[in-house]
Design a protein around this motif. Structure first.
Motif, mmCIF file in Angstrom:
data_model
loop_
_atom_site.group_PDB
_atom_site.id
_atom_site.type_symbol
_atom_site.label_atom_id
_atom_site.label_comp_id
_atom_site.label_asym_id
_atom_site.label_seq_id
_atom_site.Cartn_x
_atom_site.Cartn_y
_atom_site.Cartn_z
ATOM 1 N N LYS A 14 0.821 -1.211 0.000
ATOM 2 C CA LYS A 14 0.000 0.000 0.000
ATOM 3 C C LYS A 14 0.857 1.264 0.000
ATOM 4 N N ILE A 15 0.271 2.307 -0.594
ATOM 5 C CA ILE A 15 0.908 3.625 -0.654
ATOM 6 C C ILE A 15 -0.055 4.642 -0.059
ATOM 7 N N LEU A 16 0.483 5.597 0.675
ATOM 8 C CA LEU A 16 -0.300 6.693 1.235
ATOM 9 C C LEU A 16 -0.136 7.913 0.331
ATOM 10 N N GLY A 17 -1.208 8.629 0.090
ATOM 11 C CA GLY A 17 -1.164 9.881 -0.668
ATOM 12 C C GLY A 17 -1.456 11.038 0.262
ATOM 13 N N VAL A 18 -0.721 12.149 0.118
ATOM 14 C CA VAL A 18 -0.879 13.303 1.005
ATOM 15 C C VAL A 18 -1.010 14.583 0.186
ATOM 16 N N ASP A 19 -2.073 15.342 0.489
ATOM 17 C CA ASP A 19 -2.243 16.685 -0.065
ATOM 18 C C ASP A 19 -2.086 17.656 1.099
ATOM 19 N N LEU A 20 -0.865 18.197 1.261
ATOM 20 C CA LEU A 20 -0.548 19.088 2.374
ATOM 21 C C LEU A 20 -1.187 20.446 2.157
ATOM 22 N N GLY A 21 -1.911 20.905 3.163
ATOM 23 C CA GLY A 21 -2.509 22.233 3.106
ATOM 24 C C GLY A 21 -2.060 23.069 4.287
ATOM 25 N N VAL A 69 3.717 12.549 -1.679
ATOM 26 C CA VAL A 69 3.319 13.886 -1.239
ATOM 27 C C VAL A 69 3.124 14.746 -2.475
ATOM 28 N N GLY A 70 1.966 15.378 -2.568
ATOM 29 C CA GLY A 70 1.694 16.262 -3.700
ATOM 30 C C GLY A 70 2.647 17.439 -3.716
ATOM 31 N N LEU A 71 3.209 17.731 -4.888
ATOM 32 C CA LEU A 71 4.132 18.851 -5.073
ATOM 33 C C LEU A 71 3.437 19.913 -5.920
ATOM 34 N N PRO A 72 3.096 21.063 -5.319
ATOM 35 C CA PRO A 72 2.394 22.110 -6.069
ATOM 36 C C PRO A 72 3.341 22.881 -7.000
ATOM 37 N N VAL A 73 3.406 22.411 -8.230
ATOM 38 C CA VAL A 73 4.257 23.024 -9.245
ATOM 39 C C VAL A 73 3.421 24.041 -10.017
ATOM 40 N N ASN A 74 4.009 25.189 -10.327
ATOM 41 C CA ASN A 74 3.313 26.191 -11.135
ATOM 42 C C ASN A 74 3.107 25.661 -12.551
ATOM 43 N N MET A 75 2.180 26.244 -13.274
ATOM 44 C CA MET A 75 1.869 25.769 -14.623
ATOM 45 C C MET A 75 3.076 25.849 -15.560
ATOM 46 N N ASP A 76 4.012 26.759 -15.286
ATOM 47 C CA ASP A 76 5.211 26.867 -16.128
ATOM 48 C C ASP A 76 6.323 25.907 -15.684
ATOM 49 N N GLY A 77 6.034 25.079 -14.681
ATOM 50 C CA GLY A 77 7.013 24.103 -14.205
ATOM 51 C C GLY A 77 7.892 24.595 -13.065
#
Length: 154
Positions: A14-21, A69-77
């Motif tokens: 199993k893998i855990l997914g995280v959306d850090l806020g 862990v989700g990485l919030p990348v800008n649309m331009d990368g």
């Protein structure tokens, strides 16, 4: 290619997914065969250190072999302050879990928008929406990651 994800591809379980806020953090978990992601919960322990403690405890309780862990990348990368915070959070998880659980960053572009669109289509509004959007975002991040892992295996 994502070298952290390549390491996870060599594992099983199993893998855990995280959306850090800033306030709430969404958590999702995959099934052991990594076919589907399921929303687990939204947590609000307060602060990055306490959140890392809580996520590490959740990882141990669910017997996961990896965390995405989700990485919030800008649309331009490019990466901004939020991405730096998520990288710091991933490092905190690595310190808490050692080598027993791998931690990878995964591009989360568009996941909150996708989650919002889904909640709009299901007419989820108000307090109920606030309570599920972070978990749904974590579920989408994790599903995208396990889909990528499946693609890497072929």
């Amino acid at each position: 290619m994502n070298p952290e994800l390549e390491l996870i591809a060599k594992t099983k379980g199993k893998i855990l997914g995280v959306d850090l806020g800033d306030t709430r953090t969404g958590i999702a978990v995959s099934d052991p065969s990594r076919l589907i992601s399921s929303g687990l919960e939204t947590i609000s322990p307060g602060g990055i250190e306490k959140t890392a403690d809580a996520v590490a405890d959740i990882a141990k309780a669910n017997g996961v072999c990896a965390i995405v862990v989700g990485l919030p990348v800008n649309m331009d990368g490019s990466e901004g302050a939020r991405a730096a915070k998520c990288r710091k959070f991933a490092d905190l998880l690595r310190m808490r879990l050692g080598e027993s659980v791998l931690v990878a960053m995964f591009d989360e572009r568009m996941t909150t928008m996708t989650a919002s669109r889904y909640l709009n289509e299901t007419n989820t509004r108000g307090k109920k929406r606030k309570g599920v959007i972070d978990t749904l975002s974590a579920q989408i991040i994790l599903q995208n990651a396990i889909d990528r892992l499946r693609y890497m295996a072929n």
